[in-house]
Design an enzyme around this catalytic site. Sequence first.
Site, PDB file in Angstrom:
ATOM      1  N   LYS A  86       1.888   2.162  -5.065  1.00  0.00           N
ATOM      2  CA  LYS A  86       2.444   1.609  -6.310  1.00  0.00           C
ATOM      3  C   LYS A  86       1.535   1.884  -7.498  1.00  0.00           C
ATOM      4  O   LYS A  86       1.979   2.246  -8.578  1.00  0.00           O
ATOM      5  CB  LYS A  86       2.626   0.078  -6.172  1.00  0.00           C
ATOM      6  CG  LYS A  86       3.596  -0.333  -5.094  1.00  0.00           C
ATOM      7  CD  LYS A  86       3.626  -1.850  -4.929  1.00  0.00           C
ATOM      8  CE  LYS A  86       2.348  -2.426  -4.356  1.00  0.00           C
ATOM      9  NZ  LYS A  86       2.046  -2.062  -2.984  1.00  0.00           N
TER      10      LYS A  86
ATOM     11  N   GLN B 152       1.858  -6.073  -3.392  1.00  0.00           N
ATOM     12  CA  GLN B 152       2.336  -6.179  -1.994  1.00  0.00           C
ATOM     13  C   GLN B 152       3.633  -5.381  -1.802  1.00  0.00           C
ATOM     14  O   GLN B 152       3.799  -4.365  -2.448  1.00  0.00           O
ATOM     15  CB  GLN B 152       2.508  -7.647  -1.578  1.00  0.00           C
ATOM     16  CG  GLN B 152       1.199  -8.398  -1.406  1.00  0.00           C
ATOM     17  CD  GLN B 152       0.596  -8.869  -2.710  1.00  0.00           C
ATOM     18  OE1 GLN B 152       1.245  -9.529  -3.485  1.00  0.00           O
ATOM     19  NE2 GLN B 152      -0.673  -8.541  -2.946  1.00  0.00           N
TER      20      GLN B 152
ATOM     21  N   GLY C 293      -4.662  -4.260  -3.758  1.00  0.00           N
ATOM     22  CA  GLY C 293      -5.657  -3.211  -4.006  1.00  0.00           C
ATOM     23  C   GLY C 293      -4.884  -1.960  -4.344  1.00  0.00           C
ATOM     24  O   GLY C 293      -4.170  -1.427  -3.498  1.00  0.00           O
TER      25      GLY C 293
ATOM     26  N   ASP D 148       0.811  -1.224   0.000  1.00  0.00           N
ATOM     27  CA  ASP D 148       0.000   0.000   0.000  1.00  0.00           C
ATOM     28  C   ASP D 148       0.843   1.273   0.000  1.00  0.00           C
ATOM     29  O   ASP D 148       0.440   2.306   0.538  1.00  0.00           O
ATOM     30  CB  ASP D 148      -0.961   0.026   1.210  1.00  0.00           C
ATOM     31  CG  ASP D 148      -1.900  -1.160   1.201  1.00  0.00           C
ATOM     32  OD1 ASP D 148      -2.278  -1.597   0.104  1.00  0.00           O
ATOM     33  OD2 ASP D 148      -2.245  -1.650   2.292  1.00  0.00           O
TER      34      ASP D 148
HETATM   35  P1  GDP Z   1      -0.722   0.335  -3.546  1.00  0.00           P
HETATM   36  O1  GDP Z   1      -1.348  -0.934  -3.066  1.00  0.00           O
HETATM   37  O2  GDP Z   1       0.745   0.383  -3.294  1.00  0.00           O
HETATM   38  O3  GDP Z   1      -1.063   0.673  -4.967  1.00  0.00           O
HETATM   39  O4  GDP Z   1      -1.342   1.490  -2.635  1.00  0.00           O
HETATM   40  P2  GDP Z   1      -2.896   1.683  -2.278  1.00  0.00           P
HETATM   41  O5  GDP Z   1      -3.573   2.240  -3.476  1.00  0.00           O
HETATM   42  O6  GDP Z   1      -3.453   0.465  -1.661  1.00  0.00           O
HETATM   43  O7  GDP Z   1      -2.797   2.735  -1.116  1.00  0.00           O
HETATM   44  C1  GDP Z   1      -2.257   4.006  -1.307  1.00  0.00           C
HETATM   45  C2  GDP Z   1      -3.344   5.035  -0.998  1.00  0.00           C
HETATM   46  O8  GDP Z   1      -2.767   6.318  -0.903  1.00  0.00           O
HETATM   47  C3  GDP Z   1      -4.399   5.143  -2.084  1.00  0.00           C
HETATM   48  O9  GDP Z   1      -5.621   5.470  -1.500  1.00  0.00           O
HETATM   49  C4  GDP Z   1      -3.885   6.288  -2.966  1.00  0.00           C
HETATM   50  O10 GDP Z   1      -4.935   6.976  -3.623  1.00  0.00           O
HETATM   51  C5  GDP Z   1      -3.266   7.181  -1.920  1.00  0.00           C
HETATM   52  N1  GDP Z   1      -2.089   7.939  -2.369  1.00  0.00           N
HETATM   53  C6  GDP Z   1      -1.085   7.563  -3.201  1.00  0.00           C
HETATM   54  N2  GDP Z   1      -0.136   8.519  -3.261  1.00  0.00           N
HETATM   55  C7  GDP Z   1      -0.544   9.516  -2.451  1.00  0.00           C
HETATM   56  C8  GDP Z   1       0.037  10.776  -2.051  1.00  0.00           C
HETATM   57  O11 GDP Z   1       1.128  11.156  -2.470  1.00  0.00           O
HETATM   58  N3  GDP Z   1      -0.677  11.512  -1.160  1.00  0.00           N
HETATM   59  C9  GDP Z   1      -1.888  11.116  -0.657  1.00  0.00           C
HETATM   60  N4  GDP Z   1      -2.515  11.883   0.225  1.00  0.00           N
HETATM   61  N5  GDP Z   1      -2.450   9.948  -1.008  1.00  0.00           N
HETATM   62  C10 GDP Z   1      -1.781   9.156  -1.881  1.00  0.00           C
HETATM   63  P1  IMO Z   2      -0.977  -4.160  -2.237  1.00  0.00           P
HETATM   64  O1  IMO Z   2      -0.553  -4.737  -3.582  1.00  0.00           O
HETATM   65  C1  IMO Z   2      -0.919  -4.566   2.100  1.00  0.00           C
HETATM   66  C2  IMO Z   2      -0.976  -8.659   3.707  1.00  0.00           C
HETATM   67  C3  IMO Z   2      -2.216  -9.098   4.429  1.00  0.00           C
HETATM   68  C4  IMO Z   2      -1.598 -10.082   5.406  1.00  0.00           C
HETATM   69  C5  IMO Z   2      -0.501 -10.752   4.592  1.00  0.00           C
HETATM   70  C6  IMO Z   2      -0.905 -12.073   3.960  1.00  0.00           C
HETATM   71  O2  IMO Z   2      -2.250  -3.426  -2.279  1.00  0.00           O
HETATM   72  O3  IMO Z   2       0.165  -3.402  -1.625  1.00  0.00           O
HETATM   73  P2  IMO Z   2      -2.448 -12.726   1.897  1.00  0.00           P
HETATM   74  O4  IMO Z   2      -3.909 -12.497   1.662  1.00  0.00           O
HETATM   75  O5  IMO Z   2      -1.564 -12.165   0.850  1.00  0.00           O
HETATM   76  O6  IMO Z   2      -2.140 -14.173   2.192  1.00  0.00           O
HETATM   77  O7  IMO Z   2      -2.144 -11.939   3.283  1.00  0.00           O
HETATM   78  O8  IMO Z   2      -0.188  -9.814   3.565  1.00  0.00           O
HETATM   79  N1  IMO Z   2      -1.226  -8.138   2.327  1.00  0.00           N
HETATM   80  C7  IMO Z   2      -1.158  -6.841   1.997  1.00  0.00           C
HETATM   81  N2  IMO Z   2      -0.943  -5.741   2.750  1.00  0.00           N
HETATM   82  N3  IMO Z   2      -1.070  -4.445   0.760  1.00  0.00           N
HETATM   83  C8  IMO Z   2      -1.253  -5.533  -0.015  1.00  0.00           C
HETATM   84  O9  IMO Z   2      -1.272  -5.474  -1.355  1.00  0.00           O
HETATM   85  C9  IMO Z   2      -1.349  -6.798   0.598  1.00  0.00           C
HETATM   86  N4  IMO Z   2      -1.552  -8.051   0.147  1.00  0.00           N
HETATM   87  C10 IMO Z   2      -1.463  -8.857   1.218  1.00  0.00           C
HETATM   88  O10 IMO Z   2      -2.841  -8.028   5.091  1.00  0.00           O
HETATM   89  O11 IMO Z   2      -0.971  -9.378   6.461  1.00  0.00           O
HETATM   90 MG    MG Z   3      -2.881  -1.577  -1.809  1.00  0.00          MG
END
Ligand code: GDP
Ligand code: IMO
Ligand code: MG
Length: 424
Positions: free
Chosen positions: A16, A222, A40, A13
């Site tokens: 990416k 991840q 996600g 998260d």
């Molecule tokens: P990913 O799994 O690595 O693609 O990250 P996620 O999308 O799960 O989580 C990142 C969250 O932070 C999302 O809700 C993005 O919209 C938000 N986000 C990404 N970059 C920025 C930033 O520079 N500032 C803020 N405030 N939000 C960001």
């Molecule tokens: P993105 O791509 C954050 C975490 C789960 C749990 C562990 C194992 O959005 O960064 P799993 O279902 O993979 O067997 O769960 O990994 N986890 C993540 N945490 N971002 C993710 O994906 C994750 N995918 C799995 O919360 O701790």
């Molecule tokens: Mg994510």
Amino acid sequence: MPATVIVGAQWGDEGKGKIVDLLAQDSDLVCRYQGGPNAGHTVIVGGETFKFRHLPAGILSGKQSVLGAGCVVDPGVLLEELDDLERRGIASEPLKISGNAHLIMPWHIAIDGAGERRLGKLRIGTTRRGIGPAYADKALRLGIRVQDLLDPKILRQKIATALEEKNVWLERVYEHEPLELEQVASEHERFAQRLRSYVADTSLLVDTALREKKRVLLEGAQGTLLDLDHGTYPFVTSSNPVAGAAATGIGIGPTRIDEVVGVSKAYVTRVGRGPLPSEMDDELAKEVRELGQEFGTVTGRERRPGWLDLVALRYAVRLNGITKLALTKLDVLSVFDELKVCVAYRLPDGTTTPDFPAHQSDFHHAEPVLEPVSGWGEPLDGCATIADLPQAARDYIQLVERALEVPVTLVGTGAAREQVLAPA
Ligand code: GDP
Ligand code: IMO
Ligand code: MG
């Protein structure tokens, strides 16, 4: 940048999806190399929010998109995602899926959930999307692959063989209802009808693109600390997010990779269980969670925030060979006059180390050595380049660059595509 890996440098998260979407603008091909719908990735463009589970974020810009052999695919989730995009005017044709990718089957999801319930207090806190059981069956050579969808006879036979064993586990070990062959087989025959046109030799496709000097992004899901081999086991996912796995996950040689962009938040979060040395106290965590909207994209769970952990980040630089860093969510820290960064861990034997502990007990008991740094205490909205940032924010970035010996080339100042700063 002919072949660039985008890798999460923390516990997932990191943002990416947003960075991939941005870099996809200048790319020809965007490929996911591991993971499944546990991911996600949120991308916000023109006020519209897209949440990707399976698909590489490049599909939003109409770029050729690949799900590589290292991925696990839940066909129902993937089709829903494609349908949702089609409804919003985004074409699904650019997608190609490796026939070698494995399918997440209904028993994997049932076993993931039942296994977590059984573990109780010892649970991992998985996303319950069947990830671990699907990768386990792949390693056991019991898996069903995407290419099995192409032959109805083989598909039914493989489902029947798997169910003979899985139903015993489900009923006797997990006290779960058995799954019906007819129902699973006919549902997957329907999925197969719809997915067959996307199946392709994606290793060849990527190789050809690279030979033609096209620009290829390899997107990890991840993050490094969730890596099955190098992460904080057992609180990890069941695949290898590290950059080296991009080669195996796609089916190209490691010499083809030119650049590795690590993505890190300006702080850190973790969702699910497992140690997080620089975790903030409850009150601060609540504030950062609200400011940064730190709630899981897939499960809606609260993410656990911590101060930027330079020990873990240096480890990520080492494991991935990170050449550039994208530092996201700097804006979230704007309200604080003083910040902290974790520069070392204090271990149970009283020593301190700047290196990530090799032994799990050391890591589980590591206390963070936190250093105070000045905050900038003002919004970053008016900044057009990294050079426009307030002095304290630039100092923060320089501190990261010095600690990691890697340049920070992108800085996130908001969730939308355009809220990313580059050097002047
Ligand atoms: P990913 O799994 O690595 O693609 O990250 P996620 O999308 O799960 O989580 C990142 C969250 O932070 C999302 O809700 C993005 O919209 C938000 N986000 C990404 N970059 C920025 C930033 O520079 N500032 C803020 N405030 N939000 C960001
Ligand atoms: P993105 O791509 C954050 C975490 C789960 C749990 C562990 C194992 O959005 O960064 P799993 O279902 O993979 O067997 O769960 O990994 N986890 C993540 N945490 N971002 C993710 O994906 C994750 N995918 C799995 O919360 O701790
Ligand atoms: Mg994510």
